[in-house]
Design a protein around this motif. Structure first.
Motif, PDB file in Angstrom:
ATOM      1  N   TYR A   1       0.820  -1.215   0.000  1.00 44.46           N
ATOM      2  CA  TYR A   1       0.000   0.000   0.000  1.00 44.46           C
ATOM      3  C   TYR A   1       0.853   1.265   0.000  1.00 44.46           C
ATOM      4  O   TYR A   1       0.421   2.333  -0.446  1.00 44.46           O
ATOM      5  CB  TYR A   1      -0.939  -0.005   1.219  1.00 44.46           C
ATOM      6  CG  TYR A   1      -1.908   1.156   1.241  1.00 44.46           C
ATOM      7  CD1 TYR A   1      -2.961   1.212   0.332  1.00 44.46           C
ATOM      8  CD2 TYR A   1      -1.764   2.196   2.153  1.00 44.46           C
ATOM      9  CE1 TYR A   1      -3.856   2.274   0.332  1.00 44.46           C
ATOM     10  CE2 TYR A   1      -2.650   3.260   2.163  1.00 44.46           C
ATOM     11  CZ  TYR A   1      -3.692   3.296   1.261  1.00 44.46           C
ATOM     12  OH  TYR A   1      -4.569   4.358   1.264  1.00 44.46           O
ATOM     13  N   GLY A   2       2.086   1.166   0.488  1.00 42.34           N
ATOM     14  CA  GLY A   2       2.961   2.324   0.524  1.00 42.34           C
ATOM     15  C   GLY A   2       3.319   2.852  -0.843  1.00 42.34           C
ATOM     16  O   GLY A   2       3.779   3.993  -0.971  1.00 42.34           O
ATOM     17  N   GLY A   3       3.129   2.067  -1.874  1.00 45.85           N
ATOM     18  CA  GLY A   3       3.425   2.522  -3.229  1.00 45.85           C
ATOM     19  C   GLY A   3       2.216   3.057  -3.951  1.00 45.85           C
ATOM     20  O   GLY A   3       2.303   3.449  -5.115  1.00 45.85           O
ATOM     21  N   PHE A   4       1.060   3.087  -3.273  1.00 46.38           N
ATOM     22  CA  PHE A   4      -0.176   3.411  -3.980  1.00 46.38           C
ATOM     23  C   PHE A   4      -0.426   4.913  -4.044  1.00 46.38           C
ATOM     24  O   PHE A   4      -0.303   5.631  -3.053  1.00 46.38           O
ATOM     25  CB  PHE A   4      -1.364   2.724  -3.310  1.00 46.38           C
ATOM     26  CG  PHE A   4      -2.683   3.057  -3.959  1.00 46.38           C
ATOM     27  CD1 PHE A   4      -2.991   2.557  -5.216  1.00 46.38           C
ATOM     28  CD2 PHE A   4      -3.579   3.913  -3.337  1.00 46.38           C
ATOM     29  CE1 PHE A   4      -4.188   2.883  -5.841  1.00 46.38           C
ATOM     30  CE2 PHE A   4      -4.785   4.235  -3.946  1.00 46.38           C
ATOM     31  CZ  PHE A   4      -5.084   3.717  -5.202  1.00 46.38           C
ATOM     32  N   GLU A   5      -0.820   5.369  -5.234  1.00 44.49           N
ATOM     33  CA  GLU A   5      -1.305   6.737  -5.445  1.00 44.49           C
ATOM     34  C   GLU A   5      -2.475   6.649  -6.409  1.00 44.49           C
ATOM     35  O   GLU A   5      -2.335   6.140  -7.520  1.00 44.49           O
ATOM     36  CB  GLU A   5      -0.208   7.624  -6.020  1.00 44.49           C
ATOM     37  CG  GLU A   5      -0.655   9.056  -6.271  1.00 44.49           C
ATOM     38  CD  GLU A   5       0.490   9.973  -6.677  1.00 44.49           C
ATOM     39  OE1 GLU A   5       1.328  10.290  -5.805  1.00 44.49           O
ATOM     40  OE2 GLU A   5       0.565  10.339  -7.871  1.00 44.49           O
ATOM     41  N   GLY A   6      -3.638   7.088  -5.960  1.00 42.30           N
ATOM     42  CA  GLY A   6      -4.818   6.980  -6.814  1.00 42.30           C
ATOM     43  C   GLY A   6      -6.094   7.155  -6.011  1.00 42.30           C
ATOM     44  O   GLY A   6      -6.162   7.971  -5.097  1.00 42.30           O
ATOM     45  N   ILE A   7      -7.102   6.340  -6.336  1.00 47.96           N
ATOM     46  CA  ILE A   7      -8.448   6.491  -5.783  1.00 47.96           C
ATOM     47  C   ILE A   7      -8.852   5.237  -5.011  1.00 47.96           C
ATOM     48  O   ILE A   7      -8.620   4.124  -5.463  1.00 47.96           O
ATOM     49  CB  ILE A   7      -9.479   6.715  -6.916  1.00 47.96           C
ATOM     50  CG1 ILE A   7      -9.125   7.964  -7.714  1.00 47.96           C
ATOM     51  CG2 ILE A   7     -10.889   6.851  -6.350  1.00 47.96           C
ATOM     52  CD1 ILE A   7      -9.177   9.235  -6.933  1.00 47.96           C
ATOM     53  N   ILE A   8      -9.426   5.427  -3.820  1.00 52.96           N
ATOM     54  CA  ILE A   8     -10.132   4.358  -3.118  1.00 52.96           C
ATOM     55  C   ILE A   8     -11.620   4.664  -3.277  1.00 52.96           C
ATOM     56  O   ILE A   8     -12.069   5.758  -2.907  1.00 52.96           O
ATOM     57  CB  ILE A   8      -9.757   4.300  -1.630  1.00 52.96           C
ATOM     58  CG1 ILE A   8      -8.248   4.066  -1.469  1.00 52.96           C
ATOM     59  CG2 ILE A   8     -10.538   3.197  -0.919  1.00 52.96           C
ATOM     60  CD1 ILE A   8      -7.779   4.115  -0.027  1.00 52.96           C
ATOM     61  N   PRO A   9     -12.407   3.759  -3.850  1.00 51.35           N
ATOM     62  CA  PRO A   9     -13.814   4.066  -4.115  1.00 51.35           C
ATOM     63  C   PRO A   9     -14.571   4.464  -2.857  1.00 51.35           C
ATOM     64  O   PRO A   9     -14.290   3.981  -1.749  1.00 51.35           O
ATOM     65  CB  PRO A   9     -14.361   2.749  -4.695  1.00 51.35           C
ATOM     66  CG  PRO A   9     -13.157   2.055  -5.245  1.00 51.35           C
ATOM     67  CD  PRO A   9     -12.033   2.419  -4.324  1.00 51.35           C
ATOM     68  N   LYS A  10     -15.537   5.365  -3.014  1.00 52.67           N
ATOM     69  CA  LYS A  10     -16.366   5.797  -1.895  1.00 52.67           C
ATOM     70  C   LYS A  10     -17.127   4.608  -1.336  1.00 52.67           C
ATOM     71  O   LYS A  10     -17.548   3.726  -2.065  1.00 52.67           O
ATOM     72  CB  LYS A  10     -17.341   6.884  -2.341  1.00 52.67           C
ATOM     73  CG  LYS A  10     -16.646   8.208  -2.577  1.00 52.67           C
ATOM     74  CD  LYS A  10     -17.646   9.324  -2.747  1.00 52.67           C
ATOM     75  CE  LYS A  10     -16.922  10.652  -2.850  1.00 52.67           C
ATOM     76  NZ  LYS A  10     -17.840  11.781  -2.972  1.00 52.67           N
ATOM     77  N   GLY A  11     -17.335   4.615  -0.044  1.00 49.17           N
ATOM     78  CA  GLY A  11     -18.031   3.533   0.621  1.00 49.17           C
ATOM     79  C   GLY A  11     -17.095   2.468   1.152  1.00 49.17           C
ATOM     80  O   GLY A  11     -17.491   1.650   1.975  1.00 49.17           O
ATOM     81  N   GLN A  12     -15.830   2.455   0.674  1.00 49.08           N
ATOM     82  CA  GLN A  12     -14.852   1.510   1.194  1.00 49.08           C
ATOM     83  C   GLN A  12     -14.020   2.191   2.271  1.00 49.08           C
ATOM     84  O   GLN A  12     -13.997   3.414   2.397  1.00 49.08           O
ATOM     85  CB  GLN A  12     -13.941   1.020   0.066  1.00 49.08           C
ATOM     86  CG  GLN A  12     -14.685   0.216  -0.999  1.00 49.08           C
ATOM     87  CD  GLN A  12     -13.738  -0.535  -1.905  1.00 49.08           C
ATOM     88  OE1 GLN A  12     -12.630  -0.882  -1.515  1.00 49.08           O
ATOM     89  NE2 GLN A  12     -14.168  -0.816  -3.126  1.00 49.08           N
TER      90      GLN A  12
END
Length: 920
Positions: A120-131
């Motif tokens: 997860y430390g490499g992630f850049e972007g969107i987490i969908p709403k509701g999650q």
């Protein structure tokens, strides 16, 4: 999240290292860079990140070879920074609301959250709403870290609550400390730590630029949060984390075509202006104003914008000269030099813009209090100018164009924004949804404008404002002094003009800081006047009033108007300097009218949207895509809070909403103690009376002097329905208010007797006791009101004028119950000794001392069954058995609210005469 602003170029202080800004990449290259980042962190997940080579035993000590760290800027329910240190194959994680600070005097609260997977430390972007964690994620910084010499035992540091480490990142460098807090903070469900910069060559001074402001963009892609949100190249599904690969890269969406009105020009093409009337650029144009509506219009053809809480400003650029003019034409250019400088960069020789200057809060809404503090107190809050109209351009009168066409021209001029100057965006459908979304964001409301309308000065039905909470200007006609000292105000007496007379409209005693109370005391002291400026004021409104010349105007937010035409639950937001007192009138909501020219339905036109997206308009735009069930968000709504009745968190939220109208008048603007039961009635519960960072939106604080030391303590207080409903999210199962109000803490306005019977006594005996208390109070000239305690007892409550102090009231209450005990010692007891209570009723008079509380009417109780402390008519004393009402079966007894037996308490005005009372 707040609109991203370009970092101001400043010379770093000597020996200070300014963070480097990563150049912005194209959409494709940015997505590739995120893929590479994810791959690096994916490789780390398969081994323990310790000093020991693979195959050897686990060590708690780390070598100075460099462990990974990442800080992610996360726009979820609120903007914050996720601080993550790689250790033993996971990311140890803390949520830091304000982000890190290089000033060693800052102690940034860091709430420890669950470990996150290394990938997860490499992630850049969107987490969908509701999650879990839904929102936009940016890799704000990354690099390596190692423990400081002498502090290599990381596991021991995590256990004992002290981590000292050195960071090597693109923005974060040098020595830092994480230390776990003790005291009350140690009892929080999630451990509270402090993130502190240690002294070294990288530290900064208090007045040096903030690293979060100076370097706001991604360390990997150079993108802003808005650009990441708009491109949506990577998506993380939290629910799939345990299954392995939780993220995926998605193809970029096809770019939307901008709507081109027949008159919409290209940035460098003035052809669209050639048919417009020529004119000399006006020196000033009176602004168009909105009528207040009961709700947003539902028909097509309206443009809906977020209502901004700031100063209306007309920006006039004439060659190299710039003027920033208030709604009355006052020149405030000198007060906003940064905005004036950015206006000079407009790609036009002459232009007049209409908009609002605001301070954007961390949650993306606008704060008038911070704006006023910037102007009056010199506080440093960045100003943003949101433009929503174009009134003149290059010698042409644009005001005859439709609003839709004017905004298209404006979007071309502003592009992605020019420094602090940005386009105020709109949507064309879903005004009602946008309104609910605005309220959810704790914004003031929305403005709906008829898309085909021309610009006309003055107030008209072509612009309508729908407010989540009522808010308007009031004239200050008087004040009271605070009980904390004569150097600060306690409350303001408010009014508005009607037919040349100043009409009294009530008081506000909340919304002030201690600094504001002192500043207002000085300002109002200079305006003191012997004569009352209001046409008339009720007797209770004149109490302790000091009259002033009606010169100052206050911005006030309030819940509603009472039947007596007074503001209810009013909170001070700040002084207005841009509006003369004589022009302040009462604002009335009207049903949204049909504007002129609606016989023809306007052609559908896609809204003009600038590339730069401020956070608040983004929320408005997504309102049409997101189904909302109200303005309150609950985590785990199905969580059981009472096993006996099956009460869930969602049930509790619905209950608070259902009783808010009846409960709020008895708890609003008073210090409160809350009983929180995070795990429900069968688990440990705890009292909370002090403010902390975990409180939900709308729940505020009031400084209450400690009666021993005199030091102010921040007590919880609230005054809105939203805040009451939000208590459900905290698991609040009891609400206990003080017997005095925030604006007069030392003088109680409630006399309370708690009748606590031994369980062996029949209900009829308790009823007789309550009737006797009522009879004695009536003999003393006091009407009283009855309610259950939610347990086995009854409360008898008499409203009184707040004239006696706490020691006086307590002494009188003590004598009252002692008289009853003397006359019937076999039934009544006035001492708390439990062993002596058998077969008796304990007459508890101690609710009548400073700092004591009593459970509020309509409050649940944190006991099995979650029964309610319910107001009763006096006729209920004739019932054959004790009435019991629970939160879970609220629908069965909701109809009782139609005849609220405590309604008359709100209008009962009665004095407690000590002489008569002692004889009762």
């Amino acid at each position: 999240m707040a609109p991203t602003k370009k970092a101001v170029s400043r010379k770093p202080a000597s020996k200070k290292t300014a963070a480097k800004r990563t150049p912005h990449k194209t959409h494709a290259s940015a997505a590739d860079a995120v893929d590479e980042q994810l791959a690096r962190y994916r490789e780390m997940r398969d081994f323990k990140v310790t000093a020991e080579p693979s195959g050897k035993g686990k060590s708690t000590k780390a070598k100075a070879s460099g462990l990974p760290f990442v800080i992610q800027k996360h726009a979820a329910s609120h903007l914050h920074y996720d601080f993550r240190l790689g250790w033993n194959g996971v990311l140890k994680s803390w949520a830091v609301a304000k982000g890190p600070s290089y000033f060693t005097g800052d102690r940034r609260l860091a709430v420890q959250v669950e470990d996150h997977p290394m990938e997860y430390g490499g992630f850049e972007g969107i987490i969908p709403k509701g999650q879990y964690g839904g929102g936009t994620v940016m890799v704000w910084d990354q690099g390596t870290w190692e423990p400081q010499p002498g502090h290599e035992d990381v596991d021991a540091g995590l256990r004992e609550g002290s981590l000292k480490f050195v960071m090597h990142g693109t923005k974060m460098t040098g020595k830092w400390t994480l230390v776990r807090m003790g005291g009350k903070a140690a009892n929080e469900r999630k451990p509270n730590w402090l993130l502190i910069k240690e002294h070294d060559e990288f530290e900064r001074g208090k007045d040096d630029p903030s690293i979060t402001d100076e370097a706001p963009d991604s360390a990997v892609t150079g993108r802003t949060l808005d650009q990441i949100a708009g491109q949506e190249d990577h998506v993380w599904n939290s629910k799939d984390t345990a299954r392995g690969k939780a993220w995926h890269r998605q193809k970029p969406a096809a770019p939307e075509k901008k709507a081109q009105s027949p008159r919409s020009p290209k940035a460098k093409n003035d052809a669209a202006l050639k048919d417009l009337p020529r004119e000399t650029q006006p020196a000033f144009l009176s602004p168009q104003l909105a009528l207040e509506a009961t709700g947003p219009p539902g028909k097509e053809g309206w443009l809906h914008e977020l209502k901004l809480d700031g100063y209306r400003i007309q920006a006039r650029k004439s060659g190299s000269d710039v003027q920033l003019l208030t709604r009355k034409g006052l020149d405030w250019t000198h007060r906003m030099p940064a905005i004036a400088k950015d206006i000079t960069k407009l790609p036009a020789e002459n232009a007049t813009l209409d908009g609002e200057v605001v301070v954007v809060s961390e949650n993306g809404t606008t704060s008038f209090a911070n704006l006023q503090a910037s102007f009056q107190d010199g506080e440093k809050h960045p100003l943003t100018y949101f433009c929503f109209d174009l009134l003149h351009l290059n010698g042409r009168n644009t005001r005859g164009l439709s609003l839709r066409e004017r905004k298209a021209l404006l979007a071309e001029i502003l592009g992605e924004g020019i420094g602090s100057v940005h386009l105020s965006e709109h949507i064309e459908t879903g005004g009602e949804s946008m309104f609910h979304q605005a309220c959810e964001l704790h914004a003031e409301g929305i403005i709906s404008k008829w898309g085909a309308s021309t610009y006309s000065s003055g107030r008209s039905g072509e612009w309508l404002k729908s407010k989540c909470l009522r808010e308007q200007e009031f004239v200050i006609g008087g004040y009271t002094l605070s009980s904390e000292g004569p150097d600060r105000i306690g409350s303001l007496l408010l009014g508005y003009y009607r037919d040349g007379k100043l009409i009294y409209s009530g008081r506000t005693g909340t919304g002030f800081t201690q600094k504001t109370r002192r500043t207002l005391r000085k300002q109002l002291g200079d305006l003191e006047n012997r004569s009352m400026p209001f046409a008339r004021v009720p007797v209770d409104g004149r109490r302790d009033a000091i009259w002033v010349k009606p010169k100052l105007v206050a911005q006030v937010r309030f819940a509603t108007w009472t039947a007596d035409n007074l503001v209810r639950q009013a909170a001070f937001l700040g002084l207005r300097e841009d509006k003369p007192a004589k022009e302040v009138q009462r604002e009335e909501a009207t049903v949204a009218p049909q504007p002129k020219g609606t016989s023809k339905r306007p052609a559908k036109t896609a809204p003009v949207v600038a590339t730069h997206r401020a956070a608040v308009p983004i929320a408005a735009k997504t309102a049409t895509k997101t189904a909302t069930t109200g303005s309150i968000r609950l985590t785990h709504p199905d969580k059981i809070l009472d096993a006996e009745s099956g009460l869930t968190k969602a049930d509790l939220s619905a209950f608070y909403q259902g009783v808010a109208e009846h409960m709020l008048p008895h708890i609003a603007d008073r210090p409160l103690s809350l009983v929180r039961c995070p795990e429900g009635t069968g688990k440990p519960c705890f009292f909370q009376k002090h403010v902390n960072h975990m409180l939900p939106p709308g729940v505020g604080g009031i400084d209450v002097p400690n009666k021993k030391t005199g030091e102010p303590e921040p007590y919880i207080t609230l005054n809105t329905t939203e805040a009451l409903i939000n208590l459900a999210q905290m698991g609040v199962l009891e609400v206990h208010p003080w017997g005095s109000r925030n604006d007069d803490l030392e003088h109680p306005d409630r006399l309370i007797f708690d009748l606590d019977p031994d369980e062996s006594l029949p209900w009829s005996t308790l009823c007789d006791a309550a009737a006797e208390v009522r009879k004695r109070l009536k003999k003393a000239g006091l009407e009283s009101f009855l309610k259950t305690t939610g347990g086995k007892g009854l409360h008898v409550v008499a409203p009184i004028q707040p004239e006696l102090d706490w020691p006086q009231l307590k002494a009188l209450a003590h004598k009252f119950v002692e008289s009853m005990e003397r006359e019937n010692p076999t039934l009544y007891l006035t001492k708390m000794t439990k062993s002596a209570r058998k077969g008796k009723i304990y007459l508890d008079y101690l609710r009548n001392e400073r700092g004591a509380t009593a459970v509020a009417p309509y409050s649940p109780r944190a006991r099995a069954g979650a029964h309610v402390s319910l107001p009763l008519p006096w006729s209920a004393l004739k019932l054959p058995e004790r009435p019991v009402y629970s939160v879970k079966n609220f629908d069965e007894w909701r109809s009782r609210l139609r005849n609220d037996p405590w309604k008359a308490m709100l209008t009962t005005r009665q004095k407690l005469d000590p002489a008569s009372f002692e004889q009762a």
